[in-house]
Design a protein around this motif. Structure first.
Motif, PDB file in Angstrom:
ATOM      1  N   THR A  95      20.550   0.904 -28.423  1.00 29.64           N
ATOM      2  CA  THR A  95      19.699   0.739 -27.244  1.00 29.64           C
ATOM      3  C   THR A  95      20.318   1.304 -25.972  1.00 29.64           C
ATOM      4  N   GLU A  96      21.640   1.324 -25.883  1.00 29.12           N
ATOM      5  CA  GLU A  96      22.276   1.814 -24.659  1.00 29.12           C
ATOM      6  C   GLU A  96      22.191   3.334 -24.547  1.00 29.12           C
ATOM      7  N   TYR A 106      23.724  -7.190 -22.433  1.00 31.09           N
ATOM      8  CA  TYR A 106      22.456  -7.925 -22.420  1.00 31.09           C
ATOM      9  C   TYR A 106      22.542  -9.175 -21.540  1.00 31.09           C
ATOM     10  N   PHE A 107      23.752  -9.656 -21.273  1.00 32.36           N
ATOM     11  CA  PHE A 107      23.941 -10.842 -20.443  1.00 32.36           C
ATOM     12  C   PHE A 107      24.359 -10.494 -19.014  1.00 32.36           C
ATOM     13  N   ASP A 108      24.650  -9.200 -18.772  1.00 31.07           N
ATOM     14  CA  ASP A 108      25.120  -8.787 -17.446  1.00 31.07           C
ATOM     15  C   ASP A 108      24.141  -7.871 -16.724  1.00 31.07           C
ATOM     16  N   ASP A 109      23.529  -6.964 -17.462  1.00 33.93           N
ATOM     17  CA  ASP A 109      22.667  -5.945 -16.856  1.00 33.93           C
ATOM     18  C   ASP A 109      21.256  -6.510 -16.651  1.00 33.93           C
ATOM     19  N   PRO A 110      20.711  -6.470 -15.418  1.00 31.78           N
ATOM     20  CA  PRO A 110      19.349  -7.003 -15.180  1.00 31.78           C
ATOM     21  C   PRO A 110      18.281  -6.323 -16.024  1.00 31.78           C
ATOM     22  N   ARG A 111      18.526  -5.071 -16.453  1.00 35.68           N
ATOM     23  CA  ARG A 111      17.540  -4.411 -17.303  1.00 35.68           C
ATOM     24  C   ARG A 111      17.311  -5.184 -18.594  1.00 35.68           C
ATOM     25  N   PHE A 112      18.368  -5.846 -19.086  1.00 34.25           N
ATOM     26  CA  PHE A 112      18.268  -6.595 -20.338  1.00 34.25           C
ATOM     27  C   PHE A 112      18.099  -8.095 -20.103  1.00 34.25           C
ATOM     28  N   ARG A 172      16.428  -9.704 -17.908  1.00 34.77           N
ATOM     29  CA  ARG A 172      15.061 -10.125 -17.576  1.00 34.77           C
ATOM     30  C   ARG A 172      14.177 -10.232 -18.806  1.00 34.77           C
ATOM     31  N   PHE A 173      14.664  -9.719 -19.942  1.00 33.47           N
ATOM     32  CA  PHE A 173      13.940  -9.905 -21.203  1.00 33.47           C
ATOM     33  C   PHE A 173      14.625 -10.941 -22.095  1.00 33.47           C
ATOM     34  N   LEU A 174      15.961 -10.936 -22.112  1.00 32.37           N
ATOM     35  CA  LEU A 174      16.690 -11.829 -23.011  1.00 32.37           C
ATOM     36  C   LEU A 174      16.651 -13.278 -22.526  1.00 32.37           C
ATOM     37  N   PHE A 175      16.914 -13.510 -21.250  1.00 34.05           N
ATOM     38  CA  PHE A 175      17.004 -14.888 -20.756  1.00 34.05           C
ATOM     39  C   PHE A 175      15.694 -15.663 -20.918  1.00 34.05           C
ATOM     40  N   PRO A 176      14.517 -15.089 -20.592  1.00 27.59           N
ATOM     41  CA  PRO A 176      13.283 -15.842 -20.863  1.00 27.59           C
ATOM     42  C   PRO A 176      13.107 -16.192 -22.335  1.00 27.59           C
ATOM     43  N   THR A 177      13.563 -15.308 -23.224  1.00 26.75           N
ATOM     44  CA  THR A 177      13.450 -15.590 -24.656  1.00 26.75           C
ATOM     45  C   THR A 177      14.359 -16.744 -25.055  1.00 26.75           C
ATOM     46  N   LEU A 178      15.601 -16.750 -24.570  1.00 26.84           N
ATOM     47  CA  LEU A 178      16.510 -17.855 -24.878  1.00 26.84           C
ATOM     48  C   LEU A 178      16.002 -19.165 -24.273  1.00 26.84           C
ATOM     49  N   ILE A 179      15.420 -19.097 -23.086  1.00 25.84           N
ATOM     50  CA  ILE A 179      14.873 -20.310 -22.468  1.00 25.84           C
ATOM     51  C   ILE A 179      13.703 -20.841 -23.286  1.00 25.84           C
ATOM     52  N   ALA A 180      12.824 -19.937 -23.728  1.00 24.93           N
ATOM     53  CA  ALA A 180      11.685 -20.367 -24.544  1.00 24.93           C
ATOM     54  C   ALA A 180      12.142 -20.935 -25.879  1.00 24.93           C
TER      55      ALA A 180
END
Length: 690
Positions: free
Chosen positions: A573-574, A623-629, A631-639
């Protein structure tokens, strides 16, 4: 001399003693070996005897169980026959109690079983059916038993389930109706009504609509081209009239195809010519081509007509809306329905469940591909995500026009569903049984079809007042077909025979495996389209999506798809934006799958290790540092963890601090994210219908 003799004698005596000692040791060893063999043999005989005794006891126990089951079966049969006799008496009572209806009465429906009843005979048969009786018993469980009710009275027949039979309008048919012959017949009847409505309203619009007038200055440099295009359109109309009068020929078809190509090229190159096509009478001529049903007109002429409509509406909102609101859309829809029916007939839907693989590719029809692309481009101007009516600041559109466009869009979608295009599309997708890397035409048709469904969903979302029932039946069609078979198709593309297998997680193994080979480009494009369809479905009706993806078979397929993609695609992906966009859609799909659904939250923590949830926690640090990732990963982990302590514990074990996710909920990204909005208390009410 005597001394030497004594020494010799002593030596011989020592040798004899040593030999005797070795002999005794050998005899002792042989005796111990024989004793050991006798012991082992005795133990083996004891084991055999014990096994025979166990087998004998098991056989006796099985015989006892079989005898017990036989006795229970006889008792159940006796009770069933008694119940059947009682039901037979009640059925006779129903036949005398059901109100008689006339032949032209409205359609009736069992609201308990969600079954449409079209005749009195069918009504009586349904009331007698085992499924209806079981449903009534389940509904009235805990109340007065059925056999205690008076069967000859009106109340007795109500207890039997007659009270659930009600009149229903055709537009109110529920989403729970299964895909059977009665549903297909009902949809076709509804489709014919919609076709008449679309034709009548389209002709009324054509009679009242006046195309925009272009100033003379705009035509100063376009006079020659204008005259040529007008001449071409008149010649098109003349040639297609010759075919309608059965005087067509192959040279005339070639000339017609050439005229279509020239007109399309001129429309694409000049905006002024594109704006004047309606006033020059292009669409009535094209309508005759789309409506032509004889076989002597080559397919390339229909393809050329479709391409000309695409060229005439390309980046031209007025022309695109004119096609939607005029009667030509009816001819385009009818042609698409005929081509799909030829590809997958009603009585020969063999693609679903057939072992189609590398050696037997799916059938294709290039004209269907062109028609779907055309319909996608036209309907793409309706929903806001496609820069359509609601977001375009066009002076020629009034509020009444927008309402009319939305109502007509609903009718168009209803026709597409009623004509069976969505059902046949799902059959086609379900026929995929392996990779399509060597089948470019099949891959193009599959991708265009899935993207077309996405456009339909966004168009329905923009046009549908969700306070009212879905008259298009698109939601019911997608739910009954398991999202048009797209999940099953993606599963076959990614996990076919010969696909790379994800290794199991070995504890305390520090070796880093080599990155796997990514999927093929065509397969990856189809899977991404499927994920976009899932996310669009979630915006329209999240509960329906979670019901489909949460069912037993589809849930397993979706879990395998997500796990395979996280393992196979993330390493690339990078470097490749195409794979990055696929992962973005995948993360959103997982979030929509799990948000506020405890059953689906448990699905992503089950299966082969590392599970989907563990894979999400083990994504690269970017995926935990870059806002590009993020903003997709964190909502998924929260859900995935919201209201699920087990998943929160897994995140803690994987060294993912929950404070990081809690802090994300206070950011601007979270306030604009559709998944997080469902978890914010102030946004719950506003998103309950999304």
């Amino acid at each position: 001399m005597i001394g030497r003799f004594c020494d010799s004698l002593k030596a011989k005596l020592a040798q004899m003693q040593e030999k005797r000692k070795r002999t005794q040791e050998r005899i002792l060893r042989e005796k111990q070996k024989r004793d050991k063999e006798r012991t082992e043999l005795a133990q083996e005989k004891a084991r055999d005897r014990e096994e025979r005794l166990l087998a004998l006891n098991a056989a006796k126990q099985a015989k006892k169980e079989e005898l017990k089951k036989s006795i229970q079966q006889k008792q159940q049969d006796t009770a069933r026959r008694h119940e059947e006799n009682i039901e037979h008496i009640r059925q006779k009572a129903i036949e005398l109690s059901v109100p008689r209806t006339s032949e032209d009465s409205s359609i009736r429906m069992c609201t308990l079983c969600k079954v449409v009843i079209q005749s009195e005979v069918q009504e009586l048969a349904h009331l007698r059916s085992r499924a209806h009786l079981d449903a009534v018993k389940k509904m009235e469980k805990g109340s007065k038993p059925l056999h205690q009710s008076t069967v000859s009275t009106h109340f007795g027949t109500e207890t039997f389930g007659l009270k659930f039979i009600t009149d229903v309008h055709l537009d109110k048919v529920g989403a729970g109706i299964t895909t059977d012959k009665s549903r297909v017949k009902l949809l076709k009847k509804h489709c014919n009504k919609l076709a008449q409505k679309l034709t009548i309203t389209g002709k009324e619009f054509e009679a009242t609509e006046t195309p925009p007038q272009l100033s003379g200055k705009q035509w100063n440099d376009q006079t020659m081209n204008k005259n040529k295009i007008q001449k071409n359109i008149k010649e098109m109309d003349r040639l297609i009239n010759l075919f309608n009068s059965q005087r067509g020929s192959l040279p005339l078809a070639t000339s017609l195809d050439r005229l279509l190509s020239e007109t399309r090229k001129a429309a694409v190159q000049s905006r002024f010519i594109q704006d004047s096509l309606i006033g020059m009478g292009l669409f009535p001529a094209l309508r005759k081509i789309f409506d032509y049903k004889a076989s002597d007109l080559p397919q390339r002429v229909f393809t050329g007509a479709c391409n000309l409509v695409v060229g005439a509406t390309f980046r031209n909102l007025y022309n695109a809306l004119y096609v939607i609101r005029s009667s030509i859309i009816c001819n385009i829809l009818e042609l698409a329905s005929r081509r799909w029916e030829n590809l997958i007939p009603d009585d020969h839907r063999w693609l679903c469940g057939s072992p189609v693989g590398h050696n037997e590719p799916l059938p294709v029809d290039p004209l269907i591909d062109t028609l779907i692309e055309l319909l996608s481009n036209i309907l793409g101007v309706v929903p806001d995500p496609f820069d359509g009516v609601s977001s375009a600041n066009q002076t020629f559109l009034k509020e009444a026009d927008i309402k009319s466009i939305h109502a007509r869009t609903m009718d168009i979608i209803g026709y597409i569903v009623g004509s069976g295009i969505v059902d046949r599309l799902s059959v086609y997708c379900s026929g995929v049984r392996g990779p399509v890397e060597g089948q470019q035409n099949v891959a193009n048709l599959l991708k265009e079809s899935i993207d077309f469904l996405t456009v339909l969903i966004y168009s329905l979302q923009a046009s549908w007042d969700q306070k009212k029932p879905d008259s298009t039946q698109l939601l019911a069609a997608l739910e009954s077909s398991e999202i048009a078979g797209a999940v099953s198709m993606s599963y076959s593309l990614l996990l076919h025979q010969g696909a790379p297998t994800r290794p199991r997680l070995i504890p305390n193994d520090t070796t880093k495996p080599l990155p796997p080979t990514p999927p093929g480009l065509l397969s990856g494009s189809l899977v991404r389209s499927t994920l976009c369809l899932i996310n669009a479905f979630a915006k329209l009706d999240l509960n329906s999506l979670q019901r489909v993806l949460g069912s037993e078979a589809v849930s397993l397929q979706f879990r395998h798809i997500t796990s395979q993609l996280l393992w196979q695609v993330v390493p690339y992906t990078e470097k490749d934006q195409n794979w990055a966009r696929l992962v973005y859609e995948l993360l959103m799909a997982i979030g929509n799958f799990t948000v506020k659904n405890i059953h689906n939250q448990g699905t992503i923590q089950s299966g082969q290790t590392p599970t989907v949830l563990q894979q999400l926690c083990g994504l690269p640090q970017i995926y935990f540092d870059d806002p590009r990732f993020t903003r997709f990963l964190f909502p998924t982990l929260i859900a995935a963890t919201f209201g699920c302590p087990e998943n929160e514990e897994i995140l803690t074990q994987q060294n993912i601090p929950m404070e990081l996710l809690h802090g994300f909920m206070n950011t601007e990204f979270a306030r604009n994210n559709s998944i997080c909005k469902r978890l914010i208390p102030n946004s719950t009410a506003s998103n309950s219908q999304q």
